[in-house]
Design an enzyme around this catalytic site. Sequence first.
Site, PDB file in Angstrom:
ATOM      1  CB  SER A  89      -0.878   0.004   1.243  1.00 22.41           C
ATOM      2  OG  SER A  89      -0.065   0.218   2.385  1.00 22.41           O
ATOM      3  CG  ASP A 102      -3.715  -2.696  -1.671  1.00 21.57           C
ATOM      4  OD1 ASP A 102      -4.658  -2.852  -2.463  1.00 21.57           O
ATOM      5  OD2 ASP A 102      -3.826  -2.856  -0.431  1.00 21.57           O
ATOM      6  CG  HIS A 103      -6.269   0.790  -2.124  1.00 23.06           C
ATOM      7  ND1 HIS A 103      -7.567   0.908  -2.567  1.00 23.06           N
ATOM      8  CD2 HIS A 103      -6.253  -0.269  -1.285  1.00 23.06           C
ATOM      9  CE1 HIS A 103      -8.314  -0.038  -2.021  1.00 23.06           C
ATOM     10  NE2 HIS A 103      -7.548  -0.782  -1.248  1.00 23.06           N
ATOM     11  CG  ASP A 130      -9.136   3.144  -5.253  1.00 21.91           C
ATOM     12  OD1 ASP A 130     -10.178   3.394  -5.893  1.00 21.91           O
ATOM     13  OD2 ASP A 130      -9.132   2.893  -4.035  1.00 21.91           O
ATOM     14  N   GLY A 147     -11.040  -5.712   1.096  1.00 20.94           N
ATOM     15  CA  GLY A 147     -11.705  -5.740   2.398  1.00 20.94           C
ATOM     16  C   GLY A 147     -12.203  -7.120   2.798  1.00 20.94           C
TER      17      GLY A 147
HETATM   18  O1  G3H Z   1      -6.320  -0.879   1.619  1.00 22.07           O
HETATM   19  C1  G3H Z   1      -6.103  -1.122   2.766  1.00 22.07           C
HETATM   20  C2  G3H Z   1      -4.861  -1.702   3.242  1.00 22.07           C
HETATM   21  O2  G3H Z   1      -5.144  -2.447   4.386  1.00 22.07           O
HETATM   22  C3  G3H Z   1      -3.762  -0.665   3.388  1.00 22.07           C
HETATM   23  O3  G3H Z   1      -3.534  -0.233   4.652  1.00 22.07           O
HETATM   24  O4  G3H Z   1      -2.495   2.005   4.038  1.00 22.07           O
HETATM   25  O5  G3H Z   1      -2.587   1.228   6.401  1.00 22.07           O
HETATM   26  O6  G3H Z   1      -1.057   0.122   4.788  1.00 22.07           O
HETATM   27  P1  G3H Z   1      -2.346   0.840   4.989  1.00 22.07           P
HETATM   28  P1  13P Z   2      -8.876  -5.959   4.942  1.00 18.22           P
HETATM   29  O1  13P Z   2      -8.810  -4.675   5.719  1.00 18.22           O
HETATM   30  O2  13P Z   2     -10.240  -6.581   5.064  1.00 18.22           O
HETATM   31  O3  13P Z   2      -7.808  -6.907   5.299  1.00 18.22           O
HETATM   32  O4  13P Z   2      -8.704  -5.574   3.397  1.00 18.22           O
HETATM   33  C1  13P Z   2      -7.436  -5.346   2.851  1.00 18.22           C
HETATM   34  C2  13P Z   2      -7.473  -4.742   1.494  1.00 18.22           C
HETATM   35  O5  13P Z   2      -8.486  -4.671   0.824  1.00 18.22           O
HETATM   36  C3  13P Z   2      -6.209  -4.224   0.957  1.00 18.22           C
HETATM   37  O6  13P Z   2      -6.381  -3.606  -0.271  1.00 18.22           O
HETATM   38 ZN    ZN Z   3      -8.233  -2.550  -0.437  1.00 15.91          ZN
END
Ligand code: G3H
Ligand code: 13P
Ligand code: ZN
Length: 330
Positions: free
Chosen positions: A56, A93-94, A115, A233
């Site tokens: 992330s 991620d995102h 995203d 999620g």
């Molecule tokens: O998208 C959600 C992930 O759990 C990322 O979390 O930005 O705190 O690393 P984080």
């Molecule tokens: P959780 O918070 O449910 O583990 O989801 C993680 C997620 O979607 C990371 O992109």
């Molecule tokens: Zn996510």
Amino acid sequence: MTSYKELGLVNTREMFDKAMKGKYAIPAYNFNNMEQLQAIIQACVETKSPVILQVSKGARDYANINLLRNMARGAGEYAKELGYDIPIVLHLDHGDSFETCKECIDNGFSSVMIDGSHLPYEENVALTRKVVEYAHAHDVTVEGELGVLAGIEDAVSHEVSHYTKPEEVVDFVSRTGVDSLAISIGTSHGANKFKPEDCTRAEDGTLVPPPLRFDILEEIEEQLPNFPIVLHGSSSVPQEYVQMIMQYGGKLKDSIGIPEEQLRKAASSAVCKINIDSDGRLAMTGVIRKVLAEKPGEFDPRKYLGPAREELKRMYMHKNRNVLGSADQA
Ligand code: G3H
Ligand code: 13P
Ligand code: ZN
């Protein structure tokens, strides 16, 4: 510029193709430190599962992109050393902008998420298209998102979710060229996915959350046959870890996740990637609290991070085998 191919990584294309045909989902586990990565690789090698390592924006800020890239390279070498060469994707991620995605692609990521789900539709299309053009020129795969999940998505917080509109998916996928699509059907980020008042009680007293909107997923599958769908999620928030955290001095309120059988059902559909982060955080925190409470004189981090890593590994193996169905697919 470092190509992921030099790091021994793969993109998601073949992985998703096999997952779609085999009716299972690839685990997408977030990591930002060595113990998490060791646990993920040990678990995926032992269960012979392909894996997506997710980073992330928060993880990049915490750990540094150069270190993370080399950790992913090391993960592949480590897997071989453990005796099994599993396919590994390094995924952003995102991703929040074209620049972030480009930086990751230039630094050895084999897959990125852009995203734009919080943007007006046309802006989401334009931004996603721009990322796809750059990514595909480097043989990197792209995940887009339509619909908004409740909870925190990398610092962007949404009170309520907006389910994906099935009537938009064909237009979005064809105009952007994305390789997979994250959708909103009732999951959300973090450990508080549902309010107790929205749940019913099972005979043993456990809270049963409302089911995911499989009707929306089915409509999407009709619109986009055999197209890889992603569920964010998707932590189950195991109550054993919640209890462990509470027992050893933690304070968590209303921690409710997605029941495993709902994820199992999703994994056998067009859902090819299931994102799990919070469960790993809960497992680690629970074990670390327990060790420190039971051994107050301990001050060697290996003495509490080691047991946390063991528990994480057990949890990931369970998910691969019994929830996602990715075991023995590598
Ligand atoms: O998208 C959600 C992930 O759990 C990322 O979390 O930005 O705190 O690393 P984080
Ligand atoms: P959780 O918070 O449910 O583990 O989801 C993680 C997620 O979607 C990371 O992109
Ligand atoms: Zn996510």
